[in-house]
Design an enzyme around this catalytic site. Structure first.
Site, PDB file in Angstrom:
ATOM      1  N   SER A   9      53.410  10.824  75.086  1.00  0.00           N
ATOM      2  CA  SER A   9      53.798  12.328  74.437  1.00  0.00           C
ATOM      3  C   SER A   9      53.842  12.961  75.732  1.00  0.00           C
ATOM      4  CB  SER A   9      52.992  12.923  73.687  1.00  0.00           C
ATOM      5  OG  SER A   9      53.122  14.127  73.416  1.00  0.00           O
ATOM      6  N   HIS A  34      58.018  10.253  73.689  1.00  0.00           N
ATOM      7  CA  HIS A  34      57.819  11.362  72.810  1.00  0.00           C
ATOM      8  C   HIS A  34      57.990  12.491  73.263  1.00  0.00           C
ATOM      9  CE1 HIS A  34      56.657  12.159  68.619  1.00  0.00           C
ATOM     10  NE2 HIS A  34      55.938  13.258  69.296  1.00  0.00           N
ATOM     11  N   ASP A  36      57.869  16.510  72.048  1.00  0.00           N
ATOM     12  CA  ASP A  36      57.352  17.668  71.254  1.00  0.00           C
ATOM     13  C   ASP A  36      58.083  18.835  71.213  1.00  0.00           C
ATOM     14  OD1 ASP A  36      55.714  16.023  69.396  1.00  0.00           O
ATOM     15  OD2 ASP A  36      54.416  16.076  71.288  1.00  0.00           O
ATOM     16  N   MET A  38      58.286  22.734  69.636  1.00  0.00           N
ATOM     17  CA  MET A  38      57.488  23.583  68.803  1.00  0.00           C
ATOM     18  C   MET A  38      58.052  24.917  68.848  1.00  0.00           C
ATOM     19  SD  MET A  38      53.730  22.561  69.797  1.00  0.00           S
ATOM     20  CE  MET A  38      53.106  20.606  69.935  1.00  0.00           C
ATOM     21  N   HIS A  67      60.637  15.004  68.396  1.00  0.00           N
ATOM     22  CA  HIS A  67      59.920  15.483  67.285  1.00  0.00           C
ATOM     23  C   HIS A  67      59.945  16.844  67.226  1.00  0.00           C
ATOM     24  CE1 HIS A  67      55.565  16.094  65.246  1.00  0.00           C
ATOM     25  NE2 HIS A  67      56.649  16.170  64.584  1.00  0.00           N
ATOM     26  N   MET A  69      59.264  20.080  65.589  1.00  0.00           N
ATOM     27  CA  MET A  69      58.400  20.952  64.716  1.00  0.00           C
ATOM     28  C   MET A  69      58.895  22.346  64.617  1.00  0.00           C
ATOM     29  SD  MET A  69      54.940  19.186  66.559  1.00  0.00           S
ATOM     30  CE  MET A  69      55.734  18.475  67.868  1.00  0.00           C
ATOM     31  N   MET A 138      51.929  12.434  60.890  1.00  0.00           N
ATOM     32  CA  MET A 138      50.852  13.389  61.617  1.00  0.00           C
ATOM     33  C   MET A 138      49.728  12.853  61.320  1.00  0.00           C
ATOM     34  SD  MET A 138      53.076  14.988  63.627  1.00  0.00           S
ATOM     35  CE  MET A 138      51.758  15.564  64.325  1.00  0.00           C
ATOM     36  N   ASP A 176      51.119  10.087  65.207  1.00  0.00           N
ATOM     37  CA  ASP A 176      51.252  10.990  65.921  1.00  0.00           C
ATOM     38  C   ASP A 176      49.884  12.095  66.001  1.00  0.00           C
ATOM     39  OD1 ASP A 176      52.123  12.617  67.964  1.00  0.00           O
ATOM     40  OD2 ASP A 176      53.830  13.568  66.936  1.00  0.00           O
ATOM     41  N   GLY A 178      46.021  12.216  68.409  1.00  0.00           N
ATOM     42  CA  GLY A 178      44.672  11.684  68.662  1.00  0.00           C
ATOM     43  C   GLY A 178      44.414  10.262  68.486  1.00  0.00           C
TER      44      GLY A 178
HETATM   45  C1  DX5 Z   1      51.187  17.309  68.248  1.00  0.00           C
HETATM   46  C2  DX5 Z   1      52.009  16.649  68.677  1.00  0.00           C
HETATM   47  C3  DX5 Z   1      51.759  15.257  69.245  1.00  0.00           C
HETATM   48  C4  DX5 Z   1      50.929  15.522  70.526  1.00  0.00           C
HETATM   49  C5  DX5 Z   1      50.191  14.074  70.570  1.00  0.00           C
HETATM   50  O1  DX5 Z   1      51.900  18.473  67.459  1.00  0.00           O
HETATM   51  O2  DX5 Z   1      53.157  16.223  67.697  1.00  0.00           O
HETATM   52  O3  DX5 Z   1      52.981  14.461  69.460  1.00  0.00           O
HETATM   53  O4  DX5 Z   1      51.513  15.549  71.682  1.00  0.00           O
HETATM   54  O5  DX5 Z   1      49.121  14.552  71.670  1.00  0.00           O
HETATM   55  P1  DX5 Z   1      47.653  13.622  71.356  1.00  0.00           P
HETATM   56  O6  DX5 Z   1      47.991  12.435  71.768  1.00  0.00           O
HETATM   57  O7  DX5 Z   1      47.078  14.437  72.620  1.00  0.00           O
HETATM   58  O8  DX5 Z   1      46.867  14.056  70.271  1.00  0.00           O
HETATM   59 ZN    ZN Z   2      54.843  14.758  68.037  1.00  0.00          ZN
END
Ligand code: DX5
Ligand code: ZN
Length: 217
Positions: A9, A34, A36, A38, A67, A69, A138, A176, A178
């Protein structure tokens, strides 16, 4: 045993050195990048927009897995496709007309994914699972990188895997949030196909070795 698809990511990368970070991914065994997006509305944070995705695309030799969001994703999917996305996921919780939104993405000839928040039941996908190419599950509440993995994810992956088999769906399951070396193997055993990893990769001393370790976990 087939190897997982690894999608680092970029959210956890050094944005002041994006070209270097993308090239690190290019040179690694990662499969996708990946990305993200937001909007500060669907999730309580802002990340990046189209110009940054275009900049990543300029250097990337691997597919961009975008992705979204964001609310009203249908307004932006075409723009992200034009910016270089090869996979686009929209959130089930953000789409009043999910079926239409999935068809819109597929009509562009790219992979369409549905993303699910941790509290959204697996069964809520029963009428859409046959139409999607990917389920982005998620395993943290979306909005931030570096959060703690939610353990309930394992049983949910199993449920989604069951649903996929039941409905004869070709969807792959992406995890996705942790992801690390402690949960990667159990996730794959539960039915996951794609592992997204942000902080685990980018805060490690040798990110491309970390990607390799995840790939062969
Ligand atoms: C969270 C994102 C994830 C995030 C994952 O909202 O969608 O893709 O970047 O990052 P880590 O692997 O650090 O949890
Ligand atoms: Zn993501």
């Amino acid at each position: 045993m087939s190897k997982p698809i690894i999608a680092p990511s970029i959210l956890a990368a050094d944005f002041a050195n994006l070209e270097r970070e993308v090239k690190m991914i290019n040179g690694s065994v990662a499969n996708w990048i990946h990305v993200d997006i937001m909007d500060g509305v669907f999730v309580p944070n802002l990340s990046m927009g189209l110009p940054v995705v275009e900049a990543i695309k300029k250097h990337a030799t691997k597919p961009l897995d975008v992705h979204l969001m964001i609310v009203n994703p249908e307004k932006y999917v075409e723009a992200f496709y034009k910016a270089g996305a090869e996979v686009i996921s929209v959130h089930q919780e953000a789409c009043a007309h999910l079926h239409r939104n999935i068809q819109q993405i597929k009509a562009m000839g790219i992979k369409a994914g549905v993303a699910l928040n941790p509290h959204t039941p697996a069964a809520s996908l029963s009428e859409i699972i046959a139409d999607v190419d990917l389920v982005c599950m998620m395993s943290v509440n979306p909005g931030f990188g570096g959060q703690k993995f939610i353990e309930n994810t394992y049983s949910k992956v199993k449920e989604i895997k069951q649903l996929i088999l039941q409905k004869n769906s070709k969807a792959v399951i992406e995890i996705d949030g942790g992801v690390n070396m402690a949960n990667a193997r159990p996730l794959l055993d539960a039915g996951a196909d794609v592992l997204v990893a942000g902080n685990f990769v980018f805060t490690s001393e040798h990110p491309s070795d970390t990607i390799q370790r995840l790939k062969s976990v």
